[in-house]
Design a protein around this motif. Structure first.
Motif, PDB file in Angstrom:
ATOM      1  N   GLN A 139       0.939  -1.340  -0.099  1.00 34.66           N
ATOM      2  CA  GLN A 139      -0.102   0.248  -0.028  1.00 34.66           C
ATOM      3  C   GLN A 139       1.024   1.312   0.074  1.00 34.66           C
ATOM      4  OE1 GLN A 139      -3.355  -0.213  -0.280  1.00 34.66           O
ATOM      5  NE2 GLN A 139      -3.038  -2.355  -0.451  1.00 34.66           N
ATOM      6  N   SER A 140       0.217   2.330  -0.734  1.00 35.19           N
ATOM      7  CA  SER A 140       1.066   3.719  -0.506  1.00 35.19           C
ATOM      8  C   SER A 140       1.194   4.175   0.763  1.00 35.19           C
ATOM      9  CB  SER A 140       0.334   4.558  -1.421  1.00 35.19           C
ATOM     10  OG  SER A 140       0.940   5.984  -1.627  1.00 35.19           O
ATOM     11  N   SER A 141       2.591   4.724   1.017  1.00 32.99           N
ATOM     12  CA  SER A 141       2.786   5.175   2.057  1.00 32.99           C
ATOM     13  C   SER A 141       3.952   6.245   1.904  1.00 32.99           C
ATOM     14  CB  SER A 141       3.084   4.524   3.404  1.00 32.99           C
ATOM     15  OG  SER A 141       4.493   3.883   3.074  1.00 32.99           O
ATOM     16  N   SER A 142       4.393   7.142   2.838  1.00 38.12           N
ATOM     17  CA  SER A 142       5.570   8.109   2.652  1.00 38.12           C
ATOM     18  C   SER A 142       6.807   7.371   2.730  1.00 38.12           C
ATOM     19  CB  SER A 142       5.231   9.085   3.663  1.00 38.12           C
ATOM     20  OG  SER A 142       5.525   8.662   5.160  1.00 38.12           O
ATOM     21  N   THR A 143       6.716   6.267   3.035  1.00 36.80           N
ATOM     22  CA  THR A 143       8.229   5.638   3.338  1.00 36.80           C
ATOM     23  C   THR A 143       8.190   4.194   2.543  1.00 36.80           C
ATOM     24  OG1 THR A 143       7.462   4.461   5.256  1.00 36.80           O
ATOM     25  CG2 THR A 143       8.367   6.480   5.638  1.00 36.80           C
ATOM     26  N   ALA A 144       7.224   3.789   2.080  1.00 38.06           N
ATOM     27  CA  ALA A 144       7.489   2.363   1.447  1.00 38.06           C
ATOM     28  C   ALA A 144       6.742   2.714   0.080  1.00 38.06           C
ATOM     29  CB  ALA A 144       6.563   1.350   2.109  1.00 38.06           C
ATOM     30  N   PRO A 145       7.688   2.384  -1.003  1.00 37.32           N
ATOM     31  CA  PRO A 145       7.161   2.587  -2.369  1.00 37.32           C
ATOM     32  C   PRO A 145       6.178   1.482  -2.835  1.00 37.32           C
ATOM     33  CG  PRO A 145       9.530   3.089  -2.355  1.00 37.32           C
ATOM     34  CD  PRO A 145       8.981   2.412  -1.069  1.00 37.32           C
ATOM     35  N   ARG A 146       5.214   1.563  -3.428  1.00 35.83           N
ATOM     36  CA  ARG A 146       4.480   0.706  -3.950  1.00 35.83           C
ATOM     37  C   ARG A 146       5.027  -0.359  -4.899  1.00 35.83           C
ATOM     38  NH1 ARG A 146       0.821   5.044  -4.402  1.00 35.83           N
ATOM     39  NH2 ARG A 146       1.394   5.132  -6.431  1.00 35.83           N
ATOM     40  N   THR A 147       4.773  -1.604  -4.890  1.00 35.53           N
ATOM     41  CA  THR A 147       5.493  -2.624  -5.734  1.00 35.53           C
ATOM     42  C   THR A 147       4.491  -3.403  -6.499  1.00 35.53           C
ATOM     43  OG1 THR A 147       7.295  -2.755  -4.018  1.00 35.53           O
ATOM     44  CG2 THR A 147       6.870  -4.610  -5.704  1.00 35.53           C
ATOM     45  N   ARG A 148       4.833  -4.001  -7.638  1.00 35.28           N
ATOM     46  CA  ARG A 148       3.829  -4.578  -8.455  1.00 35.28           C
ATOM     47  C   ARG A 148       4.581  -5.813  -9.261  1.00 35.28           C
ATOM     48  NH1 ARG A 148      -0.803  -2.051 -12.594  1.00 35.28           N
ATOM     49  NH2 ARG A 148      -1.904  -4.307 -13.049  1.00 35.28           N
ATOM     50  N   THR A 149       4.016  -7.204  -9.078  1.00 33.96           N
ATOM     51  CA  THR A 149       4.676  -8.179  -9.613  1.00 33.96           C
ATOM     52  C   THR A 149       3.760  -8.732 -10.704  1.00 33.96           C
ATOM     53  OG1 THR A 149       5.841  -8.722  -7.804  1.00 33.96           O
ATOM     54  CG2 THR A 149       5.899 -10.432  -9.466  1.00 33.96           C
ATOM     55  N   VAL A 150       4.265  -8.900 -12.139  1.00 34.43           N
ATOM     56  CA  VAL A 150       3.452  -9.254 -13.143  1.00 34.43           C
ATOM     57  C   VAL A 150       4.431 -10.274 -14.139  1.00 34.43           C
ATOM     58  CG1 VAL A 150       2.003  -7.345 -13.716  1.00 34.43           C
ATOM     59  CG2 VAL A 150       4.272  -7.227 -14.546  1.00 34.43           C
ATOM     60  N   VAL A 166       9.244  -7.500 -11.391  1.00 33.58           N
ATOM     61  CA  VAL A 166       8.931  -6.823 -10.186  1.00 33.58           C
ATOM     62  C   VAL A 166       9.209  -5.476 -10.252  1.00 33.58           C
ATOM     63  CG1 VAL A 166       9.330  -6.893  -7.633  1.00 33.58           C
ATOM     64  CG2 VAL A 166       9.427  -8.878  -8.839  1.00 33.58           C
ATOM     65  N   ARG A 167       8.029  -4.654 -10.518  1.00 31.53           N
ATOM     66  CA  ARG A 167       8.102  -2.958 -10.605  1.00 31.53           C
ATOM     67  C   ARG A 167       7.782  -2.360  -9.214  1.00 31.53           C
ATOM     68  NH1 ARG A 167      10.247   0.310 -14.534  1.00 31.53           N
ATOM     69  NH2 ARG A 167       9.928   2.470 -13.635  1.00 31.53           N
ATOM     70  N   ARG A 168       8.910  -1.448  -8.856  1.00 31.15           N
ATOM     71  CA  ARG A 168       8.826  -0.676  -8.002  1.00 31.15           C
ATOM     72  C   ARG A 168       8.411   0.830  -8.219  1.00 31.15           C
ATOM     73  NH1 ARG A 168      13.026  -4.197  -7.119  1.00 31.15           N
ATOM     74  NH2 ARG A 168      14.426  -2.977  -8.156  1.00 31.15           N
ATOM     75  N   GLU A 169       7.546   1.443  -7.461  1.00 31.90           N
ATOM     76  CA  GLU A 169       7.507   2.810  -7.606  1.00 31.90           C
ATOM     77  C   GLU A 169       8.697   3.643  -7.631  1.00 31.90           C
ATOM     78  OE1 GLU A 169       4.168   6.192  -5.462  1.00 31.90           O
ATOM     79  OE2 GLU A 169       4.962   4.447  -4.581  1.00 31.90           O
ATOM     80  N   HIS A 170       8.902   4.568  -8.533  1.00 32.96           N
ATOM     81  CA  HIS A 170      10.137   5.202  -8.433  1.00 32.96           C
ATOM     82  C   HIS A 170       9.987   6.664  -7.780  1.00 32.96           C
ATOM     83  CE1 HIS A 170      13.761   6.958 -11.113  1.00 32.96           C
ATOM     84  NE2 HIS A 170      13.829   7.142  -9.563  1.00 32.96           N
ATOM     85  N   LEU A 171      10.478   6.731  -6.553  1.00 33.35           N
ATOM     86  CA  LEU A 171      10.122   7.990  -5.803  1.00 33.35           C
ATOM     87  C   LEU A 171      11.586   8.437  -5.771  1.00 33.35           C
ATOM     88  CD1 LEU A 171       7.580   6.749  -3.150  1.00 33.35           C
ATOM     89  CD2 LEU A 171       7.093   7.999  -5.439  1.00 33.35           C
ATOM     90  N   ASN A 172      11.717  10.060  -6.183  1.00 33.27           N
ATOM     91  CA  ASN A 172      13.035  10.655  -5.857  1.00 33.27           C
ATOM     92  C   ASN A 172      12.913  11.077  -4.363  1.00 33.27           C
ATOM     93  OD1 ASN A 172      14.702  13.332  -5.506  1.00 33.27           O
ATOM     94  ND2 ASN A 172      15.491  12.190  -7.080  1.00 33.27           N
ATOM     95  N   PRO A 173      13.887  10.412  -3.475  1.00 31.98           N
ATOM     96  CA  PRO A 173      14.074  10.879  -1.800  1.00 31.98           C
ATOM     97  C   PRO A 173      13.813  12.171  -1.646  1.00 31.98           C
ATOM     98  CG  PRO A 173      16.028  10.001  -2.878  1.00 31.98           C
ATOM     99  CD  PRO A 173      15.236   9.794  -4.153  1.00 31.98           C
ATOM    100  N   PHE A 174      14.558  13.171  -2.500  1.00 33.01           N
ATOM    101  CA  PHE A 174      14.712  14.433  -2.066  1.00 33.01           C
ATOM    102  C   PHE A 174      13.402  15.295  -2.469  1.00 33.01           C
ATOM    103  CE2 PHE A 174      19.052  13.375  -2.835  1.00 33.01           C
ATOM    104  CZ  PHE A 174      19.660  14.004  -1.857  1.00 33.01           C
ATOM    105  N   LEU A 175      12.327  14.572  -2.937  1.00 35.71           N
ATOM    106  CA  LEU A 175      11.162  15.133  -3.318  1.00 35.71           C
ATOM    107  C   LEU A 175       9.979  14.608  -3.023  1.00 35.71           C
ATOM    108  CD1 LEU A 175      11.708  16.119  -7.003  1.00 35.71           C
ATOM    109  CD2 LEU A 175      12.038  17.393  -5.146  1.00 35.71           C
ATOM    110  N   SER A 176      10.275  13.536  -2.001  1.00 36.24           N
ATOM    111  CA  SER A 176       9.192  12.829  -1.482  1.00 36.24           C
ATOM    112  C   SER A 176       9.086  12.871   0.069  1.00 36.24           C
ATOM    113  CB  SER A 176       9.377  11.292  -1.750  1.00 36.24           C
ATOM    114  OG  SER A 176       9.260  11.103  -3.105  1.00 36.24           O
ATOM    115  N   ALA A 177       7.959  13.458   0.586  1.00 42.44           N
ATOM    116  CA  ALA A 177       7.996  13.704   1.926  1.00 42.44           C
ATOM    117  C   ALA A 177       8.040  12.233   2.738  1.00 42.44           C
ATOM    118  CB  ALA A 177       6.285  14.265   2.299  1.00 42.44           C
ATOM    119  N   GLY A 178       8.805  12.671   3.935  1.00 38.52           N
ATOM    120  CA  GLY A 178       9.274  11.367   4.588  1.00 38.52           C
ATOM    121  C   GLY A 178      10.202  10.611   4.330  1.00 38.52           C
ATOM    122  N   ARG A 179      10.763  10.576   3.135  1.00 38.62           N
ATOM    123  CA  ARG A 179      11.746   9.672   2.631  1.00 38.62           C
ATOM    124  C   ARG A 179      13.100  10.457   2.518  1.00 38.62           C
ATOM    125  NH1 ARG A 179      10.976   5.400  -0.132  1.00 38.62           N
ATOM    126  NH2 ARG A 179      12.456   5.561  -1.473  1.00 38.62           N
TER     127      ARG A 179
END
Length: 345
Positions: free
Chosen positions: A32-43, A120-133
């Motif tokens: 699930q989406s959160s400020s610290t854990a990127p979402r992940t999807r496996t297909v 296995v695809r991970r949400e790509h979040l830039n840590p400098f622009l993502s709150a809490g990361r």
């Protein structure tokens, strides 16, 4: 450039040949989406190319299919290739991987090549622009950094493009590279319409996109990348297939592309201007993030394949490419399907 030979030596034999390009990993629970854990999807993915109506006078045919590879946002597991002919797996510029077949006197009714893998695809979040990361470690240097400041054939960096880019950042009073990239992103999202009608769209031609102010993802990112490069901000292009947000299975009809830009303060920052234009409520999200609903296949434009094709460099490489006796051949049916994989509690 590296080439690994694979496949049967006798064309008459049909066999499924497995080329392991990644290590088997444990199944990943959809997060699930959160400020610290990127979402992940496996297909599980299946990519099929079927050639047909080959000229009876054909001496030889070359076929290339893109093969996705691991990066910081995805892991590719258990690549399997089914082919009636011997093939090789090659690595080209920007670490792009591809299957290549050369077939002497192929049958006129053609043949099919199938690529299967799990992503296995991970949400790509830039840590400098993502709150809490916070960044956990320094990002590896890109050996192609100089290339991401250079023009593409359809994205020149000339006086006019520099003038337009300068006007955008000046109007926004942008000073730093991050502020300039954000101003360019906001300009593109606000002034370009996602519209695949008429002629000229889909080529990533920056002058077409700037004039028509409409197009698809390729056109959106031609402007973004071209304006960034014109101001000395490295920007790079990636292409793959989109996945519907709803989990399940199905067929994907077309490609999707996106971009990243680089500053010394932030490292590489993901952007998706066309998705932001289609989803205005996610405009802020897509400056600094790529969602997990995609699979990347290749990076860069004006691509020379491995071994090199005889035709022109490819504008981008997501669909199968073939040559008959050194001439481009386009009678290829393609199909891309996916099946979500969810861990059972």
């Amino acid at each position: 450039m590296k080439i690994r030979e694979r496949g049967p030596r006798r064309p008459a034999r049909m066999a499924t040949l497995v080329a392991a390009l990644g290590l088997i990993s444990q199944s990943v629970v959809l997060a699930q989406s959160s400020s610290t854990a990127p979402r992940t999807r496996t297909v599980a993915v299946e990519y099929t190319a079927t050639l047909h109506d080959l000229p009876t006078t054909t001496h030889y045919l070359d076929l290339w299919l893109p093969v996705p590879h691991d990066d910081k946002s995805q892991e590719i597991i258990g690549v399997s290739i089914t082919s009636p002919y011997r093939y090789e797996i090659a690595t080209g510029p920007y670490n792009n991987q591809m299957v290549h077949l050369r077939v002497a006197q192929p049958p006129a009714d053609g043949f099919t090549v199938k690529l299967q893998f799990q992503a296995v695809r991970r949400e790509h979040l830039n840590p400098f622009l993502s709150a809490g990361r916070k960044p956990t470690k320094a990002e590896a240097n890109d050996p192609n950094m100089a290339r991401w400041l250079q023009p593409d054939r359809l994205v020149p960096i000339d006086a006019q493009i520099k003038t337009w880019a300068t006007e955008v950042v000046t109007k926004a009073n942008a000073k730093t590279d991050l502020e300039k990239a954000r101003a360019i992103y906001n300009h593109v999202v606000s002034t370009v319409q996602y519209d695949k009608t008429g002629q000229g769209w889909g080529r990533g031609d920056i002058y077409y996109a700037c004039d028509a102010r409409r197009g698809n993802c390729t056109d959106f990112h031609a402007i973004f990348i071209g304006y960034c490069r014109a101001l000395g901000i490295p920007a790079r292009f990636s292409i793959g297939f989109p996945l519907p947000a709803e989990r399940g299975s199905g067929q994907v009809q077309g490609y999707h592309c996106w971009a990243e830009f680089y500053t010394k303060q932030t490292g590489w920052v993901p952007v998706d201007a066309s998705e932001a234009a289609k989803n205005p409520d996610r405009r802020q999200y897509f400056f600094g993030a790529h969602d997990e609903n995609r699979v990347e296949f290749t990076r860069g434009r004006d691509l020379t394949l491995t071994p090199p094709q005889q035709g022109d460099p490819l504008n981008y490489f997501i669909y199968p490419y073939a040559e008959v006796d050194g001439k481009p051949f386009d009678k290829i049916d393609r199909k891309f399907t996916y099946q979500d994989k969810v861990q059972v509690p």
